[in-house]
Design a protein around this motif. Structure first.
Motif, PDB file in Angstrom:
ATOM      1  N   ILE A 160      31.996   2.027  -6.627  1.00 23.52           N
ATOM      2  CA  ILE A 160      32.471   1.222  -7.762  1.00 23.52           C
ATOM      3  C   ILE A 160      31.939   1.760  -9.077  1.00 23.52           C
ATOM      4  O   ILE A 160      32.653   1.797 -10.087  1.00 23.52           O
ATOM      5  CB  ILE A 160      32.080  -0.254  -7.562  1.00 23.52           C
ATOM      6  N   VAL A 161      30.676   2.179  -9.093  1.00 26.76           N
ATOM      7  CA  VAL A 161      30.099   2.742 -10.331  1.00 26.76           C
ATOM      8  C   VAL A 161      30.932   3.919 -10.804  1.00 26.76           C
ATOM      9  O   VAL A 161      31.250   4.058 -11.994  1.00 26.76           O
ATOM     10  CB  VAL A 161      28.639   3.140 -10.100  1.00 26.76           C
ATOM     11  N   GLU A 162      31.308   4.789  -9.863  1.00 26.80           N
ATOM     12  CA  GLU A 162      32.117   5.958 -10.227  1.00 26.80           C
ATOM     13  C   GLU A 162      33.513   5.547 -10.696  1.00 26.80           C
ATOM     14  O   GLU A 162      34.022   6.058 -11.700  1.00 26.80           O
ATOM     15  CB  GLU A 162      32.217   6.887  -9.016  1.00 26.80           C
ATOM     16  N   GLU A 163      34.134   4.592  -9.973  1.00 31.05           N
ATOM     17  CA  GLU A 163      35.482   4.144 -10.356  1.00 31.05           C
ATOM     18  C   GLU A 163      35.475   3.468 -11.724  1.00 31.05           C
ATOM     19  O   GLU A 163      36.378   3.687 -12.545  1.00 31.05           O
ATOM     20  CB  GLU A 163      36.013   3.161  -9.304  1.00 31.05           C
ATOM     21  N   VAL A 164      34.464   2.653 -11.962  1.00 29.93           N
ATOM     22  CA  VAL A 164      34.381   1.944 -13.243  1.00 29.93           C
ATOM     23  C   VAL A 164      34.218   2.934 -14.394  1.00 29.93           C
ATOM     24  O   VAL A 164      34.822   2.775 -15.465  1.00 29.93           O
ATOM     25  CB  VAL A 164      33.228   0.921 -13.213  1.00 29.93           C
ATOM     26  N   ARG A 165      33.422   3.966 -14.148  1.00 33.96           N
ATOM     27  CA  ARG A 165      33.235   4.967 -15.218  1.00 33.96           C
ATOM     28  C   ARG A 165      34.568   5.646 -15.550  1.00 33.96           C
ATOM     29  O   ARG A 165      34.902   5.864 -16.722  1.00 33.96           O
ATOM     30  CB  ARG A 165      32.191   5.995 -14.772  1.00 33.96           C
TER      31      ARG A 165
END
Length: 1005
Positions: free
Chosen positions: A689-694
């Motif tokens: 999720i951290v990667e997708e949100v970025r």
């Protein structure tokens, strides 16, 4: 008529051949839009009007004659087709016997081919068309009536109504083309609507009606009188609907005929449309047989009822006679069977006869038709006859049963040899005495009914005499039974009641304890920080079942003793039973017996409930473990949503199982398994999720830079939604960008007119008209025609005024207004522009949104004006829709926060990562585009894992539900106390539903 068509034929062709030429000489015009209007008229087949406009267009635009000629060629081709069909029409009228049906269809085609024919053409065939229409409709009427009559004669009533229905549009054109006034037309329209809906409703009942008739007739051949009765009830409901529809049709036709009379009295020609509707609905007076829709209704009704009544009457009479015969021959079983049939058939006959009265039609003047009155006179005697037949059948059936029982008892008394035999006979005597009393009451009521019916003129002397004899026989039978009963009692009462009551009360206390375990009890599991006990609800159906089973065995033995005692009491004499003390003891014994029976039944239910609870608890536990395994499998496949779903279901199933059956070992296992699985899901999904949100944030920033604010907002919202999957709080970085985007969207709102705006269709043409007027004025001004140009500028200004009333911030309107000023006052425009620019720039600090809008409007006029670009830039920074240039102080402070966070991450002390996260968020707030901060922030958030809790511990879950109940009950402070106690656990603080419940509670306090 033939002379008219032959004489006009050459004139029409000459007119069509010269029409194109003469149209070129027409004067006037509407300048440049005349050509487009002519094209539109050609598309709508308004050829004559199109020719006139093209003539005007060529006169005013001789250099564009080729374009006009292409349109004229289209008109010429269309006219050629029109003339060809017109020649066919003339040929029809040239015949000795014209084919008016074909002529009628050609008239319809001609009206569609040219919707604006010249006056000569219209006058030439109007009268001929009227003749064709009349003959065509009259032929249709005759054919409809003949076809429907053939169908009626073949008993095809539904098909006949369909055929009549096709004639409801006869002469409709004449009616629609005449203005009779709103009052008359509204009444007629309402009547026609009723007529149409009534006929359509009738036709929709065909399949169900035929099915009911067929079912009814087929049931006569079976012995299933109950099904026959139900089927006749269903058929009767449909017949009543048909009766109501018939009345609706008559009412509608009555209204239509009355309005037609008013039309004639008002001097109008006869409205053939209304006349034909009346004839189709009611039939023609000149025809001796029934016809029309009403005739079809009546023929269907009469045929159905005649068949049904004939069959019922015959079967009622046959069954009644057979019953009387069997009774006289000593065949009680056969007699009862036949009398039952006679009773049912008689009542069904009465029911079907009563249906006929529903067809009586009362006109608006409250008069009855003679046919309706005569019909009622015929129906009433038959109804009374079959009502009497039904009552007699029922009465004779009871006499048969009484005689049969009396003979059995008398035989039993004579053959009895022991007390036990007499005891059985006494029981039968009591039952028969009660039945005899009921039968006597019924016969007395029957005798009164016969007397009332006789007052109407019916000779019922024989029935009354037989009734009296039967009552006398029943009275004698009752006296004999009472006398015999007194000879059967020879024993006394020996009862021991108190010990039995003690046993019963002891077992009731045992049962109450079992119910407490089954229903649930409060269990203290600890204390909160304030020293208050933490109470949960627990159930133990397994222990409850053991209690219920023991109690059931003991109550069963008790009931057996009570029943033996009651059996002895039943043999006592009646006068002994009148003693008050004996009566009281007998009452108590009966009450104990009843309570014992109820308790045994209740225990069976409680044991069944316990078994169900135990089984359900086990089933829920198994399903919970299955869901845990499915969650692990989904997690291994990185199907996080599915894993979360399985986790929640597993938690719910565990909790439901524990709520049904307390199990400390299972409770402990549940908390360990779900906590471990929750942490795994959140941790592994959070990294993704951290990667997708970025990525979503970066894409949103790109769209914002491109000016696609709506797209940017959607992406930032998606990012926030995705973030909340593993976090309970919003991501501050996303909130920052959402604020910027929404500010930009708010500024742009109202600057353009979108199709979704409510007044788009009204305002957009005004704005387009203003632009056209401005361009025309600009052209005229450049040609030196200032006076004419000023007129167009004035009209444009008026339209701009109305646009700004609804869209005061519209950019196009504002720019056009400025350009008009530029052309109207060129010598003063520079001064005006400087003044407007100075005013807008002065508002940047106090009202940046208004300043920004005005500056953007000015940039459309002079984009290179000195200072304008810088002023717009300053306004954007002030509004927050543009990131200001780096501030050394802010940059330095952000660097300090970054270094502190970096040291924490480098030392890899996980417990301090939340502090590092706070430093990085503060650094990002100071420098939103700092890539170093963003990179480290993503790393920290990925390594920390998600902070959302999807499931609570079992005890916490129970407390959460208790808090919900307290909140619903309005006990807000009690609910808040429970919630605050739960919030002391860090895991609970990350449970979204708990946070939401806390917010809801605090909003009520």
């Amino acid at each position: 008529m033939l002379f008219l068509f032959r004489g006009w034929q050459k004139v029409i062709f000459l007119f069509l051949s010269l029409f194109l030429l003469t149209s070129w000489l027409s004067a006037g015009g509407q300048r440049e839009n005349t050509f487009r209007e002519a094209e539109k008229l050609i598309e709508e087949r308004e050829y004559n009007n199109a020719i006139i406009l093209l003539a005007e267009y060529i006169k005013n635009n001789p250099d564009k004659i080729e374009a006009a000629q292409s349109l004229l060629e289209k008109i010429k081709k269309a006219k050629e087709i029109y003339n060809q069909r017109y020649e066919e029409l003339i040929e029809i009228y040239s015949q000795e016997s014209p084919d008016f049906d074909k002529a009628y269809k050609i008239f319809q085609e001609l009206e569609e081919l040219d919707r604006s024919p010249n006056k000569t053409t219209v006058e030439a065939f109007e009268k001929a068309r009227e003749t064709a229409v009349f003959v065509y409709n009259n032929n249709r009427f005759k054919e409809i009536m003949k076809t429907a009559m053939d169908q009626l004669q073949q008993d095809s009533y539904w098909e006949a109504v369909k055929t009549y229905f096709t004639g409801f549009d006869l002469h409709r054109e004449q009616y629609d083309s005449t203005d009779y006034g709103n009052i008359i037309e509204n009444r007629i329209d309402h009547a026609i609507s009723t007529l149409n809906s009534s006929v359509e409703h009738f036709l929709s009942l065909k399949e169900e009606f035929n099915q009911r008739v067929n079912n009814t007739l087929s049931l006569f051949e079976s012995s299933d009188l109950e099904s026959l009765s139900e089927e006749i009830d269903s058929l009767s409901e449909i017949l009543l609907v048909l009766s109501d529809l018939r009345k609706d049709v008559l009412n509608a036709i009555h209204t239509i005929e009355e309005q037609n009379r008013l039309i004639k009295q008002s001097g109008f020609d006869e409205a053939f449309f209304l006349t034909y509707l009346s004839l189709i609905a009611k039939g023609r007076d000149t025809v001796d047989v029934k016809e029309g829709i009403i005739g079809a209704f009546d023929m269907l009704w009469d045929t159905t009822l005649n068949n049904l009544e004939g069959e019922l009457k015959e079967r009622a009479a046959t069954a009644f006679q057979s019953g009387i015969k069997d009774m006289g021959e000593g065949n009680p079983k056969g007699s009862v069977n036949n009398l039952d049939k006679a009773y049912t058939y008689s009542l069904l006959t009465v029911k079907t006869l009563a249906l006929r009265s529903s067809r009586m039609y009362v006109e608006e003047n409250l008069s009855f038709s003679p046919l309706s009155v005569e019909s009622e006179k015929e129906i009433l005697p038959s109804i009374l006859f079959y009502q009497l037949l039904a009552k007699e059948a029922k009465a004779y059936k009871k006499i048969v049963k009484i005689n049969e029982d009396k003979i059995l008892i008398e035989t039993g008394i004579m053959e009895a040899q022991t007390g036990e035999e007499l005891k059985k006979i006494r029981e039968n005597l009591v039952v028969l005495e009660e039945k005899t009393e009921d039968h006597l009451n019924e016969w007395e009521s029957l005798r009164l009914s016969f007397n009332e019916i006789a007052k109407l003129g019916f000779n019922l002397e024989k029935s009354t005499e037989e009734t009296g004899n039967t009552i006398a026989r029943l009275n004698k039978i009752r006296a004999d039974l009472l006398e015999t009963e007194t000879a059967l009692v020879d024993r006394s009462i020996h009862i021991a009641l108190d010990p039995l009551n003690d046993i019963y009360l002891k077992e009731e206390r045992r049962i109450e304890e079992g119910k407490r375990l089954l229903d649930g009890y409060e269990k203290v599991v600890g204390e909160d920080d304030a020293g208050e006990p933490i109470v949960v609800m627990a159930k133990d159906p397994q222990s409850a079942k053991q209690i219920f089973t023991t109690a059931g065995k003991n109550i069963g033995e008790l009931k057996q003793e009570v029943e033996e005692l009651l059996s002895d009491i039943k043999s006592e004499k009646p006068f002994i039973l009148e003693d008050p003390g004996v009566k009281e003891r007998i009452s108590a014994i009966f009450e104990l017996d009843k309570k014992s029976s109820n308790t045994i039944d209740r225990l069976a239910d409680l044991i069944s409930i316990s078994d169900e609870e135990i089984l359900l608890a086990g089933k829920l536990e198994s399903e919970a473990l299955f869901r845990v395994e499915q969650a692990r499998i989904a997690l291994g496949r990185q199907e996080f949503a599915l894993a979360r779903e399985h986790l929640k279901i597993a938690s719910e199933r565990f909790d439901r199982s524990l709520a049904i059956q307390e199990n400390a070992e299972l409770r402990k296992k549940r908390d360990q398994v779900l906590t471990e699985l929750n942490n795994r899901i959140v941790t592994e999904e959070n990294a993704i999720i951290v990667e997708e949100v970025r990525k979503l944030i970066n894409q949103g920033k790109e769209l914002y830079a491109q000016g696609d604010y709506e797209g940017a907002e959607r992406l930032f919202q998606r990012a926030q939604t995705r973030w909340k999957v593993t976090h309970v709080e919003n991501k501050s970085e996303i909130e920052y960008w959402l604020g910027i985007v929404r500010t930009a969207l708010n500024i742009r709102s109202g600057r353009t007119i979108e199709e979704r705006d409510p007044l788009y269709s009204e305002v957009k043409p005004l704005l387009n008209g203003a632009k056209e007027d401005f361009l025309k004025g600009k052209t005229l001004m450049e040609e030196g025609k200032r006076q004419e140009a000023m007129g167009y500028f004035e009209r444009a200004g008026e339209k701009i005024f109305y646009v700004r009333l609804t869209f005061p911030l519209n950019q196009e309107a504002s720019v056009i207004s400025l350009k008009i000023q530029q052309y109207k006052n060129p010598e003063n425009f520079d001064a005006l522009f400087r003044e407007r620019f100075a005013q807008a720039r002065s508002k940047i600090d106090t009202n940046p949104q208004e300043a920004y809008i005005e500056l953007k409007d000015l940039s459309e006029i002079k984009p290179d004006y000195p200072g304008l670009a810088q002023a717009i830039y300053n306004a954007e920074i002030k509004l927050g829709i543009r990131i200001p240039p780096p501030d050394p102080a802010r940059k330095k402070k952000a660097e300090e926060f970054y270094q502190r966070a970096y040291e924490i991450v480098r030392s890899n002390v996980r417990s301090n990562f939340p502090v590092a996260l706070e430093y990085l968020n503060e650094a990002l707030r100071l420098t939103p585009d700092n890539e170093s901060v963003i990179s480290l922030l993503d790393r920290v958030e990925a390594e920390m894992g998600g902070r959302a809790t999807m499931v609570l511990s079992s005890m916490a879950q129970q407390q959460y539900r208790l808090a919900e109940e307290k909140f619903i009950q309005g006990s807000y402070y009690e609910a808040l106390r429970i919630v605050n106690n739960l919030m002391t656990d860090s895991n609970n603080r990350n449970y979204g539903p708990l946070l939401e419940l806390k917010r809801r509670i605090e909003s009520k306090i």
